[in-house]
Write a protein that holds these residues in place. Structure first.
Motif, PDB file in Angstrom:
ATOM      1  N   ALA A 103     -25.959  -9.253 -36.285  1.00  0.00           N
ATOM      2  CA  ALA A 103     -26.061  -7.894 -35.591  1.00  0.00           C
ATOM      3  C   ALA A 103     -25.912  -8.332 -33.918  1.00  0.00           C
ATOM      4  CB  ALA A 103     -27.479  -7.267 -35.731  1.00  0.00           C
ATOM      5  N   GLU A 104     -26.598  -9.400 -33.495  1.00  0.00           N
ATOM      6  CA  GLU A 104     -26.715  -9.859 -32.207  1.00  0.00           C
ATOM      7  C   GLU A 104     -25.186  -9.897 -31.571  1.00  0.00           C
ATOM      8  OE1 GLU A 104     -28.966 -13.001 -29.978  1.00  0.00           O
ATOM      9  OE2 GLU A 104     -30.574 -12.145 -31.229  1.00  0.00           O
ATOM     10  N   GLU A 105     -24.218 -10.518 -32.373  1.00  0.00           N
ATOM     11  CA  GLU A 105     -23.101 -10.942 -32.025  1.00  0.00           C
ATOM     12  C   GLU A 105     -22.077  -9.649 -32.089  1.00  0.00           C
ATOM     13  OE1 GLU A 105     -19.369 -12.671 -30.633  1.00  0.00           O
ATOM     14  OE2 GLU A 105     -21.629 -13.040 -30.140  1.00  0.00           O
ATOM     15  N   GLY A 106     -22.482  -8.533 -33.010  1.00  0.00           N
ATOM     16  CA  GLY A 106     -21.951  -7.504 -33.020  1.00  0.00           C
ATOM     17  C   GLY A 106     -22.060  -6.638 -31.837  1.00  0.00           C
ATOM     18  N   VAL A 107     -23.364  -6.457 -31.310  1.00  0.00           N
ATOM     19  CA  VAL A 107     -23.562  -5.697 -30.264  1.00  0.00           C
ATOM     20  C   VAL A 107     -22.873  -6.317 -28.911  1.00  0.00           C
ATOM     21  CG1 VAL A 107     -25.672  -5.265 -28.721  1.00  0.00           C
ATOM     22  CG2 VAL A 107     -25.925  -4.872 -31.548  1.00  0.00           C
ATOM     23  N   ARG A 108     -23.156  -7.473 -28.808  1.00  0.00           N
ATOM     24  CA  ARG A 108     -22.196  -8.119 -27.583  1.00  0.00           C
ATOM     25  C   ARG A 108     -20.974  -7.787 -27.676  1.00  0.00           C
ATOM     26  NH1 ARG A 108     -19.065 -11.608 -26.062  1.00  0.00           N
ATOM     27  NH2 ARG A 108     -18.517 -12.519 -28.071  1.00  0.00           N
ATOM     28  N   GLN A 109     -20.288  -7.887 -28.434  1.00  0.00           N
ATOM     29  CA  GLN A 109     -18.780  -7.502 -28.853  1.00  0.00           C
ATOM     30  C   GLN A 109     -18.673  -6.133 -28.512  1.00  0.00           C
ATOM     31  OE1 GLN A 109     -16.083  -9.140 -31.670  1.00  0.00           O
ATOM     32  NE2 GLN A 109     -17.352 -11.068 -31.693  1.00  0.00           N
ATOM     33  N   ALA A 110     -19.321  -5.183 -29.225  1.00  0.00           N
ATOM     34  CA  ALA A 110     -19.382  -3.756 -28.958  1.00  0.00           C
ATOM     35  C   ALA A 110     -19.483  -3.413 -27.550  1.00  0.00           C
ATOM     36  CB  ALA A 110     -20.332  -3.108 -29.693  1.00  0.00           C
ATOM     37  N   ARG A 111     -20.395  -4.218 -26.859  1.00  0.00           N
ATOM     38  CA  ARG A 111     -20.621  -3.705 -25.415  1.00  0.00           C
ATOM     39  C   ARG A 111     -19.436  -4.048 -24.728  1.00  0.00           C
ATOM     40  NH1 ARG A 111     -27.053  -5.508 -25.232  1.00  0.00           N
ATOM     41  NH2 ARG A 111     -27.774  -3.490 -25.687  1.00  0.00           N
ATOM     42  N   GLU A 112     -18.642  -5.245 -25.027  1.00  0.00           N
ATOM     43  CA  GLU A 112     -17.316  -5.672 -24.390  1.00  0.00           C
ATOM     44  C   GLU A 112     -16.406  -4.676 -24.449  1.00  0.00           C
ATOM     45  OE1 GLU A 112     -15.609  -9.342 -25.573  1.00  0.00           O
ATOM     46  OE2 GLU A 112     -17.558 -10.453 -24.947  1.00  0.00           O
ATOM     47  N   VAL A 113     -16.306  -4.059 -25.612  1.00  0.00           N
ATOM     48  CA  VAL A 113     -15.224  -2.957 -26.221  1.00  0.00           C
ATOM     49  C   VAL A 113     -15.638  -1.571 -25.230  1.00  0.00           C
ATOM     50  CG1 VAL A 113     -14.709  -1.496 -27.596  1.00  0.00           C
ATOM     51  CG2 VAL A 113     -14.829  -3.842 -28.312  1.00  0.00           C
ATOM     52  N   PHE A 114     -17.064  -1.273 -25.246  1.00  0.00           N
ATOM     53  CA  PHE A 114     -17.065  -0.064 -24.525  1.00  0.00           C
ATOM     54  C   PHE A 114     -17.015  -0.266 -22.769  1.00  0.00           C
ATOM     55  CE2 PHE A 114     -18.697   1.244 -28.289  1.00  0.00           C
ATOM     56  CZ  PHE A 114     -19.401   2.373 -28.269  1.00  0.00           C
ATOM     57  N   LYS A 115     -17.123  -1.419 -22.472  1.00  0.00           N
ATOM     58  CA  LYS A 115     -16.903  -1.782 -20.948  1.00  0.00           C
ATOM     59  C   LYS A 115     -15.543  -1.681 -20.658  1.00  0.00           C
ATOM     60  CE  LYS A 115     -17.896  -5.004 -17.172  1.00  0.00           C
ATOM     61  NZ  LYS A 115     -18.487  -6.120 -16.917  1.00  0.00           N
ATOM     62  N   GLU A 116     -14.646  -2.329 -21.560  1.00  0.00           N
ATOM     63  CA  GLU A 116     -13.101  -2.106 -21.479  1.00  0.00           C
ATOM     64  C   GLU A 116     -12.842  -0.913 -21.555  1.00  0.00           C
ATOM     65  OE1 GLU A 116     -11.873  -4.881 -24.292  1.00  0.00           O
ATOM     66  OE2 GLU A 116     -12.659  -6.514 -23.497  1.00  0.00           O
ATOM     67  N   GLU A 117     -13.284  -0.022 -22.218  1.00  0.00           N
ATOM     68  CA  GLU A 117     -12.749   1.394 -22.446  1.00  0.00           C
ATOM     69  C   GLU A 117     -13.445   2.241 -21.220  1.00  0.00           C
ATOM     70  OE1 GLU A 117     -10.294   2.238 -24.278  1.00  0.00           O
ATOM     71  OE2 GLU A 117     -10.199   0.249 -25.184  1.00  0.00           O
ATOM     72  N   GLY A 118     -14.320   1.764 -20.524  1.00  0.00           N
ATOM     73  CA  GLY A 118     -14.897   2.730 -19.672  1.00  0.00           C
ATOM     74  C   GLY A 118     -15.954   3.906 -20.216  1.00  0.00           C
ATOM     75  N   LEU A 119     -16.536   3.410 -21.415  1.00  0.00           N
ATOM     76  CA  LEU A 119     -17.644   4.046 -21.999  1.00  0.00           C
ATOM     77  C   LEU A 119     -18.821   3.354 -21.681  1.00  0.00           C
ATOM     78  CD1 LEU A 119     -15.978   4.284 -25.654  1.00  0.00           C
ATOM     79  CD2 LEU A 119     -16.166   5.949 -23.688  1.00  0.00           C
ATOM     80  N   SER A 120     -19.826   4.086 -20.854  1.00  0.00           N
ATOM     81  CA  SER A 120     -20.977   3.450 -20.233  1.00  0.00           C
ATOM     82  C   SER A 120     -22.103   3.851 -21.107  1.00  0.00           C
ATOM     83  CB  SER A 120     -21.388   4.103 -18.855  1.00  0.00           C
ATOM     84  OG  SER A 120     -21.473   5.327 -19.134  1.00  0.00           O
ATOM     85  N   GLU A 121     -22.954   2.768 -21.240  1.00  0.00           N
ATOM     86  CA  GLU A 121     -24.075   2.729 -21.934  1.00  0.00           C
ATOM     87  C   GLU A 121     -25.320   3.000 -21.262  1.00  0.00           C
ATOM     88  OE1 GLU A 121     -24.257   0.111 -25.754  1.00  0.00           O
ATOM     89  OE2 GLU A 121     -23.327  -1.059 -24.154  1.00  0.00           O
ATOM     90  N   GLN A 122     -26.181   3.846 -21.919  1.00  0.00           N
ATOM     91  CA  GLN A 122     -27.551   4.086 -21.156  1.00  0.00           C
ATOM     92  C   GLN A 122     -28.434   2.927 -21.610  1.00  0.00           C
ATOM     93  OE1 GLN A 122     -28.766   7.867 -22.861  1.00  0.00           O
ATOM     94  NE2 GLN A 122     -27.454   9.211 -21.643  1.00  0.00           N
ATOM     95  N   ASN A 123     -29.476   2.547 -20.596  1.00  0.00           N
ATOM     96  CA  ASN A 123     -30.317   1.674 -21.018  1.00  0.00           C
ATOM     97  C   ASN A 123     -31.647   2.170 -21.556  1.00  0.00           C
ATOM     98  OD1 ASN A 123     -28.759  -0.386 -20.190  1.00  0.00           O
ATOM     99  ND2 ASN A 123     -29.208  -0.291 -18.110  1.00  0.00           N
TER     100      ASN A 123
END
Length: 124
Positions: free
Chosen positions: A104-124
């Motif tokens: 799960a940890e690696e999945g979240v890390r890679q998903a965050r990379e994808v979101f950042k590359e796509e300009g999809l900002s995450e809420q904290n």
């Protein structure tokens, strides 16, 4: 789960447009946190039959925003190009995961990379 400032439609469109991202048509059959999944996208960086995938799942969130979960795992299609026995072995390892085949940890890390590359900002 993490929340985005983007709508589910924006997230789905961005993920569908990525190379090596494959939509899963069974989205909606699974639920998380009491919500029905509205998008399911495995990222297979080595192509459709790559051994590993990062699986990003999208759910409706508050205020018309998307909520996502992700995990890194062995692909159920991994090694399909190597023959039937290899494909069956890959499917078994996917659907009966171990600590070595699901992260799960690696999945979240890679998903965050994808979101950042796509300009999809995450809420904290």
């Amino acid at each position: 789960m993490s929340r985005t400032d983007s709508s589910p439609e924006e997230v789905r469109a961005a993920l569908k447009a990525r190379a090596h991202m494959f939509a899963v048509n069974l989205a909606g059959l699974e639920s998380g946190d009491g919500r029905r999944e509205i998008g399911s996208y495995p990222l297979r960086k080595k192509g459709l039959f790559g051994t590993w995938q990062t699986h990003i799942r999208i759910y409706p969130g508050p205020g018309s925003r998307a909520v996502d979960t992700a995990h890194h795992e062995l692909s159920p299609l991994g090694d399909l190009d190597e023959g039937l026995v290899a494909a069956l072995r890959a499917g078994w390892r996917h659907y009966f995961p171990t600590e070595e085949t699901w992260d799960a940890e690696e999945g979240v890390r890679q998903a965050r990379e994808v979101f950042k590359e796509e300009g999809l900002s995450e809420q904290n």
